[in-house]
Design an enzyme around this catalytic site. Structure first.
Site, PDB file in Angstrom:
ATOM      1  N   CYS A 293      -0.594   9.174   4.510  1.00 25.97           N
ATOM      2  CA  CYS A 293       0.236   9.982   5.405  1.00 25.97           C
ATOM      3  C   CYS A 293       1.678   9.463   5.452  1.00 25.97           C
ATOM      4  O   CYS A 293       2.289   9.225   4.422  1.00 25.97           O
ATOM      5  CB  CYS A 293      -0.422  10.015   6.785  1.00 25.97           C
ATOM      6  SG  CYS A 293       0.320  11.158   7.970  1.00 25.97           S
ATOM      7  N   GLY A 294       2.220   9.262   6.633  1.00 26.64           N
ATOM      8  CA  GLY A 294       3.614   8.873   6.779  1.00 26.64           C
ATOM      9  C   GLY A 294       3.962   7.559   6.128  1.00 26.64           C
ATOM     10  O   GLY A 294       5.125   7.314   5.784  1.00 26.64           O
TER      11      GLY A 294
END
Length: 205
Positions: free
Chosen positions: A108-109
């Protein structure tokens, strides 16, 4: 129930405020079952809170971390990856791990954090979507792979909707499961395939 890991060193799980709870549970649970200790690492010794409101007291700080002491560094997603440079020290730590030949897994991030650090410029990788990483201004857009999870050497990347695929790549990279057993593990937890359970049971997993 699981094969002895190739390297029983602990796994470091980075923790920070707004950590996405759902992204690393399969990974850490099955690494722990294989014999790896899971040690949480914070920027400081202060407790953090996940997106789900769970309070985590870090076991270690970044200053305590040495790549040679660990089997893997896991970087979960978090809102903070996209709101400033607060988590940049974790990406710099990932650089140290990769330089030392110790695996890093980012989801993800955290993939954007690695992109900003230049760690995806020359490695195959994935994330949520290609334009999410493109917004970081990184130079690795031609190495982006539109798939659930990617392993390139010692680096695993995945998007936020693929926690099981992320775990599959990590478990394979560290030798916890291999071949048809690894495939069956993925089919069981991703596809709820009852036939996969039979494979795992027959293999003593």
């Amino acid at each position: 129930m699981t094969r002895k890991p190739v390297d029983p060193k602990p796994v470091y799980l980075a923790v920070y405020d707004t950590l996405a709870d759902w992204e690393t549970g399969h990974t850490t649970a099955y690494l722990a079952r294989a014999g790896h200790g899971i040690r949480t690492v914070g920027a400081s010794g202060d407790p953090v809170r996940t997106i789900g409101g769970l309070r985590i007291q870090p076991d270690l700080t970044l200053d305590d971390v040495r790549p040679e002491d660990a089997a893997l560094l896991i970087l979960p997603g978090a809102d903070l990856w996209d709101t400033g440079d607060e988590l940049a020290p974790f990406a710099r730590t990932a650089r140290e791990f990769l330089a030392a030949g110790v695996p890093v897994a980012a989801i993800c991030g955290a993939t954007a954090g690695l992109a900003r650090e230049g760690l995806l410029d020359d490695r195959a990788h994935t994330s949520a979507v290609s334009f999410y990483l493109a917004a970081t201004g990184y130079a690795g857009g031609d190495r982006y792979v539109d798939t659930d999870a990617v392993t390139d050497g010692d680096l695993v990347t995945a998007g936020p909707t693929e926690p099981v695929a992320f775990a599959r790549e990590v478990l394979g990279l560290l030798g916890v499961y291999e071949g048809e057993v690894l495939d069956a593990w993925y089919r069981l937890f991703h596809d709820s395939d009852p036939g996969a359970y039979e494979v795992l049971e027959a293999a003593g997993k």
